[in-house]
Write a protein that holds these residues in place. Sequence first.
Motif, PDB file in Angstrom:
ATOM      1  N   GLY A  10       0.721  -1.253   0.153  1.00  0.00           N
ATOM      2  CA  GLY A  10       0.035  -0.100   0.139  1.00  0.00           C
ATOM      3  C   GLY A  10       0.815   1.275   0.055  1.00  0.00           C
ATOM      4  N   THR A  11       1.976   1.247   0.173  1.00  0.00           N
ATOM      5  CA  THR A  11       3.003   2.324   0.113  1.00  0.00           C
ATOM      6  C   THR A  11       3.778   2.474  -1.026  1.00  0.00           C
ATOM      7  N   GLY A  12       4.175   1.365  -1.712  1.00  0.00           N
ATOM      8  CA  GLY A  12       5.198   1.519  -2.893  1.00  0.00           C
ATOM      9  C   GLY A  12       6.484   0.659  -2.776  1.00  0.00           C
ATOM     10  N   THR A  13       7.326   0.693  -3.676  1.00  0.00           N
ATOM     11  CA  THR A  13       8.472  -0.249  -3.805  1.00  0.00           C
ATOM     12  C   THR A  13       9.544   0.557  -4.264  1.00  0.00           C
ATOM     13  N   GLN A  14      10.841   0.281  -3.854  1.00  0.00           N
ATOM     14  CA  GLN A  14      12.181   1.056  -4.314  1.00  0.00           C
ATOM     15  C   GLN A  14      12.939  -0.265  -4.883  1.00  0.00           C
ATOM     16  N   VAL A  15      13.782  -0.240  -6.047  1.00  0.00           N
ATOM     17  CA  VAL A  15      14.332  -1.203  -6.535  1.00  0.00           C
ATOM     18  C   VAL A  15      15.749  -0.361  -6.854  1.00  0.00           C
ATOM     19  N   THR A  16      16.834  -1.132  -6.099  1.00  0.00           N
ATOM     20  CA  THR A  16      18.119  -0.470  -5.868  1.00  0.00           C
ATOM     21  C   THR A  16      19.110  -1.379  -7.018  1.00  0.00           C
ATOM     22  N   LEU A  17      19.742  -0.810  -7.972  1.00  0.00           N
ATOM     23  CA  LEU A  17      20.609  -1.571  -8.723  1.00  0.00           C
ATOM     24  C   LEU A  17      21.945  -0.963  -8.453  1.00  0.00           C
ATOM     25  N   ARG A  18      23.059  -1.812  -8.343  1.00  0.00           N
ATOM     26  CA  ARG A  18      24.441  -1.455  -7.767  1.00  0.00           C
ATOM     27  C   ARG A  18      25.518  -2.025  -8.785  1.00  0.00           C
ATOM     28  N   LEU A  19      26.380  -1.329  -9.364  1.00  0.00           N
ATOM     29  CA  LEU A  19      27.549  -1.736 -10.493  1.00  0.00           C
ATOM     30  C   LEU A  19      28.616  -1.250 -10.194  1.00  0.00           C
ATOM     31  N   PRO A  20      29.608  -1.847 -10.231  1.00  0.00           N
ATOM     32  CA  PRO A  20      31.071  -1.331 -10.198  1.00  0.00           C
ATOM     33  C   PRO A  20      31.566  -0.238 -11.223  1.00  0.00           C
TER      34      PRO A  20
END
Length: 276
Positions: free
Chosen positions: A262-272
Amino acid sequence: MQRIVQEVDTITASDLHRRLSQADGQDEVSHLAQRFNSLLDRLETAFAGQRTFVRDASHELRTPLTVLTGELEVALLQERSPTEYRRVLQSTLDAARMLTALTNGLLQIARASDDPSQVPMAPVRLDELLLQAHEEVLRRQPTCRIDLEFGEPTMPGSAFEVLGNEPLLLSAVLNVLENACKFSKDSQEPIMAIITCLGREVQLQVRDRGVGMTEADRQQVFVPFFRAEAIRTVPGHGIGLPLTAKIMALHSGSIRVDSELGTGTQVTLRLPLVRS
């Protein structure tokens, strides 16, 4: 050693649950048996995962094929009006497109699972890739609003440059942006895509204020074909995030999903970053 050889010779793909019996000592032979048993553990897990994947993929492929066959069989039962034939053609075209999208996703998962040494890599500007993905998502979903934010590079000359396979990385970014659009269609707030540099890594965060998901569902998002309960009505196959996770692993990167129902989503991608 002869007993170990005899036991190894009897183990096949159908009984990978078996283990060598000489693995409870401290000598070299026992250590060898222990390592072989560890190998069997990994193989058993891999085979089980493969069987599950094939079963689920077969189920997903069967749905559009059933629609295609059913529509065509019904249409051929009797003569129909041009309008009815057009409806049948549109329905079968939609099913064919779904089948194509699913097949492409399965092929990408297979490619992303390859040996990294067999996948061509080159310097890629992740900020430019984000712009390209943004343009493509808006073409596919013109009502979606995505605000982009670019931080300052932390290393001179780096400019968000990573070493990677551009088509695969583009697919990963597209998957994350499209998911955010699909699962936040009823939200009045825009999706935020923020790219920054953190030390020797480049980070892309995609935040939405959509339906979100429970913690139990969040822990399953990297399982191929899994669909969270809150988004079962949203079109999709449940392969976007699993594919993205494989692509990130292939590039020595990482993916993290934070979400609240009901609040939302955060997707975090990390790359060198590419070292200068």
